[in-house]
Design an enzyme around this catalytic site. Structure first.
Site: not given
Ligand code: PRP
Length: 194
Positions: A103, A105, A107, A165
């Site tokens: 999203d 990027g 994470t 999920r």
């Molecule tokens: C969500 C998704 C990705 C991340 C993408 O995880 O699963 O890992 O967000 O977002 P970004 O590109 O804006 O960083 P989340 O942080 O919700 O945790 P989860 O995987 O435990 O649901």
């Protein structure tokens, strides 16, 4: 089922996408020793399906836990690593990081930097979904399932506040202007009956 979910990608389409990604990975890593690293929690279903489609032997499967959203619909702007990996699982290995959705990027970029610190032989990224409209940090996706518009995606491992999920298909949450975004992108819309 929730009235606020609008159907986006069917289970059958997901199967086709995962098979294609597995073929691409098999093609690129033949005769090498592959380690897959899934980002928890969102990638757990995608990774489970992907490994069963990959034909070559997989040397190891590891998990990294990062979180950026909490219970909000907006990224917190930073990703926290809350579950580490043993460095020896990464050092000198051919790594494919497996992510459900890129999203902003943040994470994925955090995870890639973390892994790169442990000096893998190679490091590539496989992402089921890419939402480029929201990117804040550039991320190179080596194996990409599908691009999606700026919609709040749930299902197939992806949550909103830990819900949804378990859904085998992928949906978006119907919030203000989400329908409009989907219409512009010509997404087929099949709403769930409650
Ligand atoms: C969500 C998704 C990705 C991340 C993408 O995880 O699963 O890992 O967000 O977002 P970004 O590109 O804006 O960083 P989340 O942080 O919700 O945790 P989860 O995987 O435990 O649901």
């Amino acid at each position: 089922m929730n009235r606020n979910l609008v159907h986006l990608i069917s289970q059958a389409e997901i199967v086709r996408i995962v098979r294609r990604l597995a073929v691409e990975i098999d093609r690129d890593y033949q005769d090498r020793s592959l380690v897959l690293v899934g980002i928890l929690k969102g990638s757990f279903i995608f990774l489970a399906d992907l490994v069963r489609e990959i034909q070559m032997p997989i040397a190891n499967i590891e998990f990294l836990r990062l979180s950026s959203y909490g219970s909000s619909m907006v990224s917190s702007g930073e990703a926290k690593i809350s579950m580490n990996l043993p460095p020896k699982a990464i050092a000198g290995q051919d790594i494919v990081l497996v992510e459900d959705l890129v999203d902003t990027g943040i994470t994925t970029d955090t995870a890639l930097r973390y892994l790169q610190n442990y000096q893998p032989a190679s490091l590539r990224l496989c992402a089921l979904l890419d939402k480029p409209a929201r990117r804040q940090v550039p991320v190179k996706i080596d194996y990409l399932g599908s691009t999606v518009e700026d919609l709040f995606i749930v299902g197939y491992g992806i949550d909103f506040d830990q819900q949804y999920r378990q859904l085998p298909d992928i949906y978006y949450l119907k919030e203000e202007n989400q329908d409009e975004i989907a219409e512009k992108a010509n997404y087929p819309r099949r709403e769930l009956k409650s």
